[in-house]
Design a protein around this motif. Sequence first.
Motif, PDB file in Angstrom:
ATOM      1  N   THR A   1     -19.362-111.795 -71.016  1.00  0.00           N
ATOM      2  CA  THR A   1     -20.637-112.380 -71.426  1.00  0.00           C
ATOM      3  C   THR A   1     -21.509-111.321 -72.082  1.00  0.00           C
ATOM      4  O   THR A   1     -21.530-110.173 -71.645  1.00  0.00           O
ATOM      5  N   VAL A   2     -22.223-111.715 -73.139  1.00  0.00           N
ATOM      6  CA  VAL A   2     -23.103-110.807 -73.866  1.00  0.00           C
ATOM      7  C   VAL A   2     -24.509-111.402 -73.896  1.00  0.00           C
ATOM      8  O   VAL A   2     -24.664-112.624 -74.027  1.00  0.00           O
ATOM      9  N   GLN A   3     -25.512-110.529 -73.795  1.00  0.00           N
ATOM     10  CA  GLN A   3     -26.908-110.938 -73.973  1.00  0.00           C
ATOM     11  C   GLN A   3     -27.511-110.100 -75.093  1.00  0.00           C
ATOM     12  O   GLN A   3     -27.396-108.872 -75.080  1.00  0.00           O
ATOM     13  N   LEU A   4     -28.123-110.777 -76.039  1.00  0.00           N
ATOM     14  CA  LEU A   4     -28.869-110.119 -77.108  1.00  0.00           C
ATOM     15  C   LEU A   4     -30.338-110.230 -76.735  1.00  0.00           C
ATOM     16  O   LEU A   4     -30.874-111.342 -76.634  1.00  0.00           O
ATOM     17  N   VAL A   5     -30.993-109.089 -76.517  1.00  0.00           N
ATOM     18  CA  VAL A   5     -32.346-109.063 -75.973  1.00  0.00           C
ATOM     19  C   VAL A   5     -33.297-108.398 -76.957  1.00  0.00           C
ATOM     20  O   VAL A   5     -32.963-107.354 -77.542  1.00  0.00           O
ATOM     21  N   VAL A   6     -34.482-108.988 -77.135  1.00  0.00           N
ATOM     22  CA  VAL A   6     -35.539-108.390 -77.941  1.00  0.00           C
ATOM     23  C   VAL A   6     -36.777-108.293 -77.059  1.00  0.00           C
ATOM     24  O   VAL A   6     -37.160-109.263 -76.410  1.00  0.00           O
ATOM     25  N   GLU A   7     -37.408-107.111 -77.065  1.00  0.00           N
ATOM     26  CA  GLU A   7     -38.630-106.896 -76.307  1.00  0.00           C
ATOM     27  C   GLU A   7     -39.735-106.453 -77.261  1.00  0.00           C
ATOM     28  O   GLU A   7     -39.527-105.545 -78.063  1.00  0.00           O
ATOM     29  N   PRO A   8     -40.898-107.101 -77.184  1.00  0.00           N
ATOM     30  CA  PRO A   8     -42.023-106.765 -78.060  1.00  0.00           C
ATOM     31  C   PRO A   8     -42.761-105.532 -77.538  1.00  0.00           C
ATOM     32  O   PRO A   8     -42.681-105.207 -76.356  1.00  0.00           O
ATOM     33  N   HIS A   9     -43.502-104.871 -78.424  1.00  0.00           N
ATOM     34  CA  HIS A   9     -44.297-103.714 -78.018  1.00  0.00           C
ATOM     35  C   HIS A   9     -45.758-104.059 -77.787  1.00  0.00           C
ATOM     36  O   HIS A   9     -46.523-103.218 -77.358  1.00  0.00           O
ATOM     37  N   SER A  10     -46.141-105.308 -78.060  1.00  0.00           N
ATOM     38  CA  SER A  10     -47.494-105.773 -77.749  1.00  0.00           C
ATOM     39  C   SER A  10     -47.437-107.279 -77.548  1.00  0.00           C
ATOM     40  O   SER A  10     -46.451-107.930 -77.904  1.00  0.00           O
ATOM     41  N   THR A  11     -48.494-107.827 -77.015  1.00  0.00           N
ATOM     42  CA  THR A  11     -48.579-109.275 -76.823  1.00  0.00           C
ATOM     43  C   THR A  11     -48.474-109.994 -78.162  1.00  0.00           C
ATOM     44  O   THR A  11     -47.799-111.011 -78.275  1.00  0.00           O
TER      45      THR A  11
ATOM     46  N   SER B   1     -31.725-104.784 -77.659  1.00  0.00           N
ATOM     47  CA  SER B   1     -30.663-104.251 -76.808  1.00  0.00           C
ATOM     48  C   SER B   1     -29.541-105.270 -76.663  1.00  0.00           C
ATOM     49  O   SER B   1     -29.748-106.470 -76.833  1.00  0.00           O
ATOM     50  N   VAL B   2     -28.354-104.740 -76.378  1.00  0.00           N
ATOM     51  CA  VAL B   2     -27.171-105.570 -76.136  1.00  0.00           C
ATOM     52  C   VAL B   2     -26.699-105.268 -74.721  1.00  0.00           C
ATOM     53  O   VAL B   2     -26.498-104.103 -74.367  1.00  0.00           O
ATOM     54  N   ARG B   3     -26.555-106.327 -73.941  1.00  0.00           N
ATOM     55  CA  ARG B   3     -26.044-106.209 -72.579  1.00  0.00           C
ATOM     56  C   ARG B   3     -24.750-106.995 -72.499  1.00  0.00           C
ATOM     57  O   ARG B   3     -24.601-108.030 -73.147  1.00  0.00           O
ATOM     58  N   ALA B   4     -23.837-106.512 -71.690  1.00  0.00           N
ATOM     59  CA  ALA B   4     -22.587-107.237 -71.457  1.00  0.00           C
ATOM     60  C   ALA B   4     -22.324-107.253 -69.961  1.00  0.00           C
ATOM     61  O   ALA B   4     -22.396-106.201 -69.304  1.00  0.00           O
ATOM     62  N   ASP B   5     -22.067-108.428 -69.427  1.00  0.00           N
ATOM     63  CA  ASP B   5     -21.837-108.600 -67.996  1.00  0.00           C
ATOM     64  C   ASP B   5     -22.943-107.933 -67.181  1.00  0.00           C
ATOM     65  O   ASP B   5     -22.700-107.317 -66.142  1.00  0.00           O
ATOM     66  N   GLY B   6     -24.182-108.029 -67.669  1.00  0.00           N
ATOM     67  CA  GLY B   6     -25.342-107.520 -66.955  1.00  0.00           C
ATOM     68  C   GLY B   6     -25.640-106.038 -67.133  1.00  0.00           C
ATOM     69  O   GLY B   6     -26.601-105.531 -66.566  1.00  0.00           O
ATOM     70  N   ILE B   7     -24.863-105.333 -67.927  1.00  0.00           N
ATOM     71  CA  ILE B   7     -25.045-103.893 -68.130  1.00  0.00           C
ATOM     72  C   ILE B   7     -25.513-103.631 -69.559  1.00  0.00           C
ATOM     73  O   ILE B   7     -24.895-104.119 -70.514  1.00  0.00           O
ATOM     74  N   ARG B   8     -26.607-102.863 -69.697  1.00  0.00           N
ATOM     75  CA  ARG B   8     -27.078-102.533 -71.046  1.00  0.00           C
ATOM     76  C   ARG B   8     -26.125-101.511 -71.664  1.00  0.00           C
ATOM     77  O   ARG B   8     -25.920-100.431 -71.139  1.00  0.00           O
ATOM     78  N   LEU B   9     -25.559-101.888 -72.830  1.00  0.00           N
ATOM     79  CA  LEU B   9     -24.595-101.036 -73.525  1.00  0.00           C
ATOM     80  C   LEU B   9     -25.185-100.361 -74.761  1.00  0.00           C
ATOM     81  O   LEU B   9     -24.625 -99.387 -75.256  1.00  0.00           O
ATOM     82  N   TRP B  10     -26.303-100.922 -75.271  1.00  0.00           N
ATOM     83  CA  TRP B  10     -26.879-100.384 -76.513  1.00  0.00           C
ATOM     84  C   TRP B  10     -28.359-100.731 -76.561  1.00  0.00           C
ATOM     85  O   TRP B  10     -28.763-101.803 -76.119  1.00  0.00           O
ATOM     86  N   SER B  11     -29.145 -99.807 -77.112  1.00  0.00           N
ATOM     87  CA  SER B  11     -30.563-100.049 -77.340  1.00  0.00           C
ATOM     88  C   SER B  11     -30.979 -99.395 -78.646  1.00  0.00           C
ATOM     89  O   SER B  11     -30.519 -98.293 -78.963  1.00  0.00           O
ATOM     90  N   SER B  12     -31.858-100.046 -79.363  1.00  0.00           N
ATOM     91  CA  SER B  12     -32.261 -99.579 -80.693  1.00  0.00           C
ATOM     92  C   SER B  12     -33.353 -98.521 -80.681  1.00  0.00           C
ATOM     93  O   SER B  12     -33.527 -97.817 -81.665  1.00  0.00           O
ATOM     94  N   GLY B  13     -34.131 -98.444 -79.607  1.00  0.00           N
ATOM     95  CA  GLY B  13     -35.387 -97.710 -79.699  1.00  0.00           C
ATOM     96  C   GLY B  13     -36.361 -98.595 -80.463  1.00  0.00           C
ATOM     97  O   GLY B  13     -36.048 -99.743 -80.799  1.00  0.00           O
TER      98      GLY B  13
END
Length: 136
Positions: free
Chosen positions: A109-119, A77-89
Amino acid sequence: MAYDVTGDGTGPEMRLAESSWVWQRRGLPIAGRRYEHGVTVHGRSSVTIDLNRRCTAYEARVGVDDSTLGLGRFTFSVRADGIRLWSSGTVKAGESAVPVHVDLTGRRTVQLVVEPHSTFDTLLPADWADSKFRCS
């Protein structure tokens, strides 16, 4: 891209103290295709970037790095100024890279975020390939 400790504040710079581990590299492999440049991160990550100027867009291609040997699932996902603007699924290993285009008009400000689907996925590398900011 410069890091905040070595940059001059005139263009996009990564905040090292507020970012996860990141590896800027060339030849990122996703689903058998190599991308010229970008960054590799761990399966749970957040990279913060100060734009430091007017930027209109962020573009990239995201996917699971081929070094995982077919393992791994992530959500980008991409967040800008604390707001999520895009998510990949969900993006799985072996799938083609997913294109990213985010309007950054008026953002600071931009945040590039990656979230895993398992440990287990937390340990695997994820790629932001052909990553670029469009700035004036």
